[in-house]
Design a protein around this motif. Structure first.
Motif, PDB file in Angstrom:
ATOM      1  N   THR A  16      42.087  49.422  45.815  1.00  0.00           N
ATOM      2  CA  THR A  16      42.373  48.205  46.572  1.00  0.00           C
ATOM      3  C   THR A  16      42.397  48.497  48.074  1.00  0.00           C
ATOM      4  O   THR A  16      42.622  49.625  48.503  1.00  0.00           O
ATOM      5  CB  THR A  16      43.707  47.563  46.142  1.00  0.00           C
ATOM      6  OG1 THR A  16      44.751  48.516  46.320  1.00  0.00           O
ATOM      7  CG2 THR A  16      43.643  47.088  44.696  1.00  0.00           C
ATOM      8  N   LEU A  17      42.196  47.447  48.844  1.00  0.00           N
ATOM      9  CA  LEU A  17      42.130  47.575  50.298  1.00  0.00           C
ATOM     10  C   LEU A  17      43.417  48.159  50.867  1.00  0.00           C
ATOM     11  O   LEU A  17      43.373  49.024  51.739  1.00  0.00           O
ATOM     12  CB  LEU A  17      41.823  46.214  50.923  1.00  0.00           C
ATOM     13  CG  LEU A  17      41.687  46.173  52.442  1.00  0.00           C
ATOM     14  CD1 LEU A  17      40.636  47.161  52.939  1.00  0.00           C
ATOM     15  CD2 LEU A  17      41.344  44.763  52.903  1.00  0.00           C
ATOM     16  N   VAL A  44      34.750  43.946  55.247  1.00  0.00           N
ATOM     17  CA  VAL A  44      34.374  44.589  53.998  1.00  0.00           C
ATOM     18  C   VAL A  44      32.924  44.198  53.742  1.00  0.00           C
ATOM     19  O   VAL A  44      32.617  43.010  53.594  1.00  0.00           O
ATOM     20  CB  VAL A  44      35.278  44.158  52.822  1.00  0.00           C
ATOM     21  CG1 VAL A  44      34.793  44.781  51.524  1.00  0.00           C
ATOM     22  CG2 VAL A  44      36.730  44.535  53.096  1.00  0.00           C
ATOM     23  N   ASP A  49      37.724  40.153  55.815  1.00  0.00           N
ATOM     24  CA  ASP A  49      38.546  40.032  54.607  1.00  0.00           C
ATOM     25  C   ASP A  49      39.963  40.472  54.932  1.00  0.00           C
ATOM     26  O   ASP A  49      40.158  41.519  55.537  1.00  0.00           O
ATOM     27  CB  ASP A  49      37.978  40.894  53.482  1.00  0.00           C
ATOM     28  CG  ASP A  49      38.451  40.437  52.110  1.00  0.00           C
ATOM     29  OD1 ASP A  49      39.597  39.958  51.998  1.00  0.00           O
ATOM     30  OD2 ASP A  49      37.670  40.554  51.149  1.00  0.00           O
ATOM     31  N   ARG A  51      42.505  40.234  52.410  1.00  0.00           N
ATOM     32  CA  ARG A  51      43.221  40.305  51.129  1.00  0.00           C
ATOM     33  C   ARG A  51      43.574  41.749  50.829  1.00  0.00           C
ATOM     34  O   ARG A  51      42.693  42.558  50.551  1.00  0.00           O
ATOM     35  CB  ARG A  51      42.353  39.737  50.010  1.00  0.00           C
ATOM     36  CG  ARG A  51      42.033  38.261  50.204  1.00  0.00           C
ATOM     37  CD  ARG A  51      41.058  37.780  49.171  1.00  0.00           C
ATOM     38  NE  ARG A  51      39.739  38.417  49.416  1.00  0.00           N
ATOM     39  CZ  ARG A  51      38.772  38.483  48.532  1.00  0.00           C
ATOM     40  NH1 ARG A  51      38.936  37.968  47.320  1.00  0.00           N
ATOM     41  NH2 ARG A  51      37.619  39.047  48.833  1.00  0.00           N
ATOM     42  N   ARG A  52      44.850  42.066  50.877  1.00  0.00           N
ATOM     43  CA  ARG A  52      45.262  43.457  50.680  1.00  0.00           C
ATOM     44  C   ARG A  52      44.946  43.965  49.279  1.00  0.00           C
ATOM     45  O   ARG A  52      44.774  45.150  49.070  1.00  0.00           O
ATOM     46  CB  ARG A  52      46.738  43.643  51.005  1.00  0.00           C
ATOM     47  CG  ARG A  52      47.646  42.839  50.137  1.00  0.00           C
ATOM     48  CD  ARG A  52      49.073  42.962  50.577  1.00  0.00           C
ATOM     49  NE  ARG A  52      49.892  42.117  49.710  1.00  0.00           N
ATOM     50  CZ  ARG A  52      51.104  41.771  49.970  1.00  0.00           C
ATOM     51  NH1 ARG A  52      51.679  42.189  51.060  1.00  0.00           N
ATOM     52  NH2 ARG A  52      51.766  41.012  49.141  1.00  0.00           N
ATOM     53  N   ARG A  54      42.190  43.269  47.675  1.00  0.00           N
ATOM     54  CA  ARG A  54      40.732  43.233  47.504  1.00  0.00           C
ATOM     55  C   ARG A  54      40.262  44.498  46.797  1.00  0.00           C
ATOM     56  O   ARG A  54      40.590  45.608  47.208  1.00  0.00           O
ATOM     57  CB  ARG A  54      40.063  43.098  48.866  1.00  0.00           C
ATOM     58  CG  ARG A  54      38.571  43.401  48.916  1.00  0.00           C
ATOM     59  CD  ARG A  54      37.736  42.286  48.344  1.00  0.00           C
ATOM     60  NE  ARG A  54      36.354  42.648  48.223  1.00  0.00           N
ATOM     61  CZ  ARG A  54      35.392  42.241  49.045  1.00  0.00           C
ATOM     62  NH1 ARG A  54      35.669  41.456  50.045  1.00  0.00           N
ATOM     63  NH2 ARG A  54      34.153  42.609  48.850  1.00  0.00           N
ATOM     64  N   LYS A  55      39.525  44.341  45.723  1.00  0.00           N
ATOM     65  CA  LYS A  55      39.023  45.483  44.965  1.00  0.00           C
ATOM     66  C   LYS A  55      37.777  46.035  45.651  1.00  0.00           C
ATOM     67  O   LYS A  55      36.842  45.292  45.953  1.00  0.00           O
ATOM     68  CB  LYS A  55      38.693  45.075  43.533  1.00  0.00           C
ATOM     69  CG  LYS A  55      39.914  44.670  42.744  1.00  0.00           C
ATOM     70  CD  LYS A  55      39.548  44.192  41.357  1.00  0.00           C
ATOM     71  CE  LYS A  55      40.789  43.751  40.596  1.00  0.00           C
ATOM     72  NZ  LYS A  55      40.454  43.190  39.287  1.00  0.00           N
ATOM     73  N   LEU A  56      37.784  47.325  45.876  1.00  0.00           N
ATOM     74  CA  LEU A  56      36.662  47.999  46.509  1.00  0.00           C
ATOM     75  C   LEU A  56      36.033  48.965  45.513  1.00  0.00           C
ATOM     76  O   LEU A  56      36.728  49.731  44.856  1.00  0.00           O
ATOM     77  CB  LEU A  56      37.141  48.753  47.751  1.00  0.00           C
ATOM     78  CG  LEU A  56      37.825  47.876  48.804  1.00  0.00           C
ATOM     79  CD1 LEU A  56      38.483  48.731  49.855  1.00  0.00           C
ATOM     80  CD2 LEU A  56      36.838  46.907  49.416  1.00  0.00           C
ATOM     81  N   ASP A  60      30.962  50.280  48.692  1.00  0.00           N
ATOM     82  CA  ASP A  60      31.553  49.337  49.649  1.00  0.00           C
ATOM     83  C   ASP A  60      31.883  50.063  50.950  1.00  0.00           C
ATOM     84  O   ASP A  60      32.186  51.264  50.957  1.00  0.00           O
ATOM     85  CB  ASP A  60      32.831  48.703  49.098  1.00  0.00           C
ATOM     86  CG  ASP A  60      32.552  47.648  48.028  1.00  0.00           C
ATOM     87  OD1 ASP A  60      31.402  47.176  47.937  1.00  0.00           O
ATOM     88  OD2 ASP A  60      33.491  47.301  47.291  1.00  0.00           O
TER      89      ASP A  60
END
Length: 74
Positions: A16-17, A44, A49, A51-52, A54-56, A60
């Protein structure tokens, strides 16, 4: 701007971010991610972005005012 690489551990699909920001030393605790993302532009894959969670995934790229971070598989 410095470049960093964050490697996703074996057996994990994404990171995650907020974890990326913590691993790279941009923030010192996961709780700071919300405030950091409100006050700083984070891109991103070229798109803003904040959103903490956020799936990376591998491939990416995260860009902050401090560094460029590439996500890779370990």
């Amino acid at each position: 701007m410095s470049d960093k690489i964050v490697k996703i551990r074996d057996g994990e699909e994404y990171v995650t971010l907020n974890v990326v920001l913590k691993l790279t030393g941009i923030i010192s605790t996961g709780g700071q991610a919300k405030f950091y993302l409100q006050e700083n532009e984070v891109l991103v894959n070229g798109e803003p972005d904040n959103r903490r969670g956020r799936k990376l995934y591998p491939g990416d790229v995260v860009i902050t005012n401090q560094m460029k971070i590439k996500i890779e598989k370990q």
